[in-house]
Every structure is written in structure tokens, then in C-alpha cells.
Design a protein around this motif. Structure first.
Motif: not given
Length: 392
Positions: A312-318, A340-344
Motif C-alpha cells: 500500500y505504501d509503495a503505491a503511496q510513495m509512487l 524523497e520529500a514526501a511524508q507518507i
């Protein structure tokens, strides 16, 4: 021109106009984003691969099937958890299928080969499980990210937990491969730093499950505790054999959460009371996690585990990267900078990425209670992998 000729010409013009409108509309639609899944769909880790894909697809469905405004097409390859096939498999996705991004995998040895190809080709790679320290260590690269953990993180946390529980002499047992070696290394680092001693490290070839001789050695040595790293079907067999040998009564068993995640149904009573450390647990009871668990259960008629969270978080990061560039994967530096800058906002709790692109995250203490890995506390807050050897 005769009247009949004009009529024919006008009809032809109208027909061309009718064709041109949908063609023009079609031309304005961006091509589908091709995401290559390289995961285990057979063998010891098959259930883990399915959970990762389910998690990824759940976030995608929540976004209406699009990331960064682009429809997503998924291309799948079964990596069979076989490092010898890894280079060929990842090249199939990159060269034959021309995917924009690769998501994979579970097995650390396979992930190492994937990381090398990704680094050489500049292909965006998101690792949704394999904790190989080197991926965000010596092999780190701007285009390589991880949505899961390093093998060091949960292991180091458990080393501290075991020491604080008063254990002085501990034996370790694992498969002889990268993940096992690194997990034992992380545990030993923290345990010995806090005054304990690892008296012996036992192992067997992956994915072997003939544990009896090693369990006999443990029984004879009578350590204060055992630290074990196994996962999937191998973990089920190990827990059952450990219990059958009568060891839980005298030698407490600890491990990272993979020892019990996703296998409680299969393991049954032998897993009850097991204490593990991991970056996810049941019973977090946050609004974010509760919503995720409900959505996952509705979609798949299953309870999610850590592997589903990591997918799920791989999709959020992408998605975070693609949103920043309007879905344009040719803007790779900007896409990378955005991830790099995202807060997941993860079900595990919010996290940001380290400079080496590994999650900086809380590591929970969990205890098996019935069919859940119930959270009982936090071992270490915001634990960052040391990323030794990374030159980003």
C-alpha cells in the motif's frame, strides 16, 4: 462540380470530421503508466507476494485506478524467490515490457540483483519488502526506494528488548542467506551493546526446514533465549518444531515480526504468546489504520498484515512522486525529489524517508494473542537505518 459530386464530398467531409474527434481526444490521453511487479507468486513466500500486490492495488483503487493522473497497467513476473533468475526476470520487465517503474520483491538475494539492474539502467525501483541492508547501504541510488524496512531495524530493536528483559546468553537461528545474516547481525549489535552475548549462531540453507538437529543443539546448550529469523511457510514449520521439541517452556523465543506475520492461522496454538518487533502491529487503533484495515477486509475478505501495508505504501510513495510531475515520468529528478520529500501517511504511522531512501519509523513490540500480533508498546521511536556504505 455536379450536385451529386458535392453531396458525396460533403458526406466524406462529415465522416472524416466524425473520425477526427475521437482520434484527437484519444491523442490527448496520456499513455498508461506501466508498473512491473516482480514478486513471489509460488513457493515459500507466495502469500507475501500476493499481500503486497493486494495492498498496492487497494491504494490504486482508492485513487480511481490512476496515479499522477495516469491510468496504471500492471505487468507481473513471478520471481520464484530465486536469485539465479533475478537478473533475467527484471530485464524482462525493463527491456521487453518497457515498464516505467519496478516494484519488488520479498527475497533479499533477489532484491540485490534487482537493485543492481535498476542502478545500471536508471529505472525507478520501489522495494516493498526485502530488507537487504545493502539496498539502502552500499548499493543506494537516487532511483531506488524502499517502503518497508532494512533487516537491521526490527532486529536491532529486538536486541534492545531482549537485553532489557534480563537475558544474558542467547543463540540465534536462521536461513543462511542475506536477510538471515543481516537480521542476526542487527540483533547481535544491540544485544551485545547492552551487555548480552550471542553464544552461537546456527543456520541452514534457504528454504530448508529440517530443524531437528539444530533444535537438539539448542536444547543441549540451554541458552537464556533464542532469536530466530524465518518467514512464510518456513516460519510455520519452525514454530511447530520448536514447540514439539518442548523448548518454549524453558527457552523463550524472540524474532522480528516476520516470524509470526501472515502465518498465525497456519501456525495455530504454537505461536501464542510469541513476542516480536516490527514496524507494524495489530491494534494500533488509529483512524488511518482502522480505515485501511476496513477497506482491505472489504476488498479481499482477509485481514491485512505488514506485507499488505508495505505494498500500500509503495503505491503511496509512487503516487506522491507522480503527482508532483503531473504523471510525467521523463521528469525523473523532480519525481525523485518529490518522493524523497514526501511524508507518507501510512497505516503503520506517518513516516519520512532517510537520505538513503529507507523509512524512518517506529518499531513496535507485539505479542501474539489469538489471531493477531497485538501491539504492547514501542521498542524504539523513529528508528533510522544507519545506511552504512551509502554515498548518496
Amino acid at each position: 462540380m455536379t450536385r451529386s459530386t458535392l453531396t458525396v464530398a460533403a458526406a466524406a467531409a462529415l465522416a472524416l470530421g466524425a473520425l477526427a474527434t475521437p482520434l484527437a481526444t484519444q491523442a490527448q490521453q496520456p499513455a498508461k503508466l506501466k508498473v512491473g511487479f516482480m514478486l513471489p507468486y509460488t513457493g515459500t513466500f507466495a502469500a507475501l507476494g500476493v499481500a503486497i500486490e493486494n495492498g498496492f492495488r487497494l491504494h490504486l483503487a482508492e485513487q480511481g485506478g490512476k496515479l499522477g493522473g495516469r491510468e496504471v497497467e500492471i505487468v507481473k513476473v513471478d520471481d520464484e524467490s530465486d536469485p539465479s533468475k533475478a537478473t533475467d526476470n527484471v530485464n524482462k520487465l525493463i527491456k521487453r515490457d518497457e515498464v516505467d517503474v519496478v516494484v519488488g520483491t520479498v527475497h533479499s538475494g533477489v532484491a540485490m540483483a534487482m537493485a543492481k539492474v535498476a542502478k545500471d539502467t536508471g529505472t525507478l525501483l520501489i522495494v516493498p519488502n526485502a530488507g537487504a541492508d545493502a539496498v539502502t547501504g552500499p548499493m543506494c541510488a537516487p532511483n531506488i526506494f524502499r517502503s518497508s524496512f532494512s533487516n537491521w531495524q526490527p532486529a536491532y530493536a529486538m536486541g534492545e528488548v531482549a537485553a532489557k528483559r534480563g537475558h544474558k546468553k542467547v543463540m540465534t537461528i536462521t536461513w543462511k542467506y542475506a536477510a538471515g545474516d543481516e537480521s542476526v547481525g542487527g540483533f547481535k549489535e544491540a544485544f551485545e551493546k547492552n551487555g548480552g552475548q550471542v553464544t552461537k549462531s546456527l543456520n541452514l540453507p534457504f528454504p530448508g526446514v529440517e530443524f531437528q538437529a539444530l533444535l537438539t543443539e539448542i536444547a543441549a546448550a540451554k541458552p537464556d533465549a533464542v532469536y530466530a529469523f524465518f518467514s512464510g511457510g518456513g516460519a510455520v514449520k519452525f514454530l511447530k518444531d520448536y514447540a514439539a521439541a518442548g523448548l518454549p517452556k524453558t527457552v523463550p523465543l524472540y524474532g522480528p515480526g516476520f516470524l509470526t506475520d501472515g502465518i498465525l492461522e497456519a501456525a495455530g496454538d504454537v505461536s501464542q504468546g510469541m513476542v516480536t518487533t516490527l514496524h507494524y502491529a495489530d491494534g494500533l487503533n488509529t483512524p488511518r489504520d482502522n480505515a485501511f484495515r476496513l477497506a482491505y477486509a472489504k476488498a479481499y475478505k482477509l485481514q491485512p498484515d505488514v506485507f499488505a501495508v508495505q505494498g500500500y505504501d509503495a503505491a503511496q510513495m509512487l503516487g506522491a512522486g507522480l503527482k508532483a510531475v503531473g504523471g510525467d515520468t521523463t521528469k525523473k529528478p523532480q519525481l525523485i525529489a518529490a518522493i524523497e520529500a514526501a511524508q507518507i501517511e501510512s497505516p503503520r504511522g506517518p513516516f519520512k524517508l532517510s537520505k538513503a531512501h529507507n523509512p524512518v519509523q517506529d518499531i513496535y513490540i507485539r505479542k501474539v494473542d489469538g489471531k493477531v500480533n497485538q501491539v504492547t508498546g514501542i521498542a524504539i521511536k523513529a528508528l533510522a537505518d544507519p545506511a552504512r556504505g551509502c554515498r548518496l
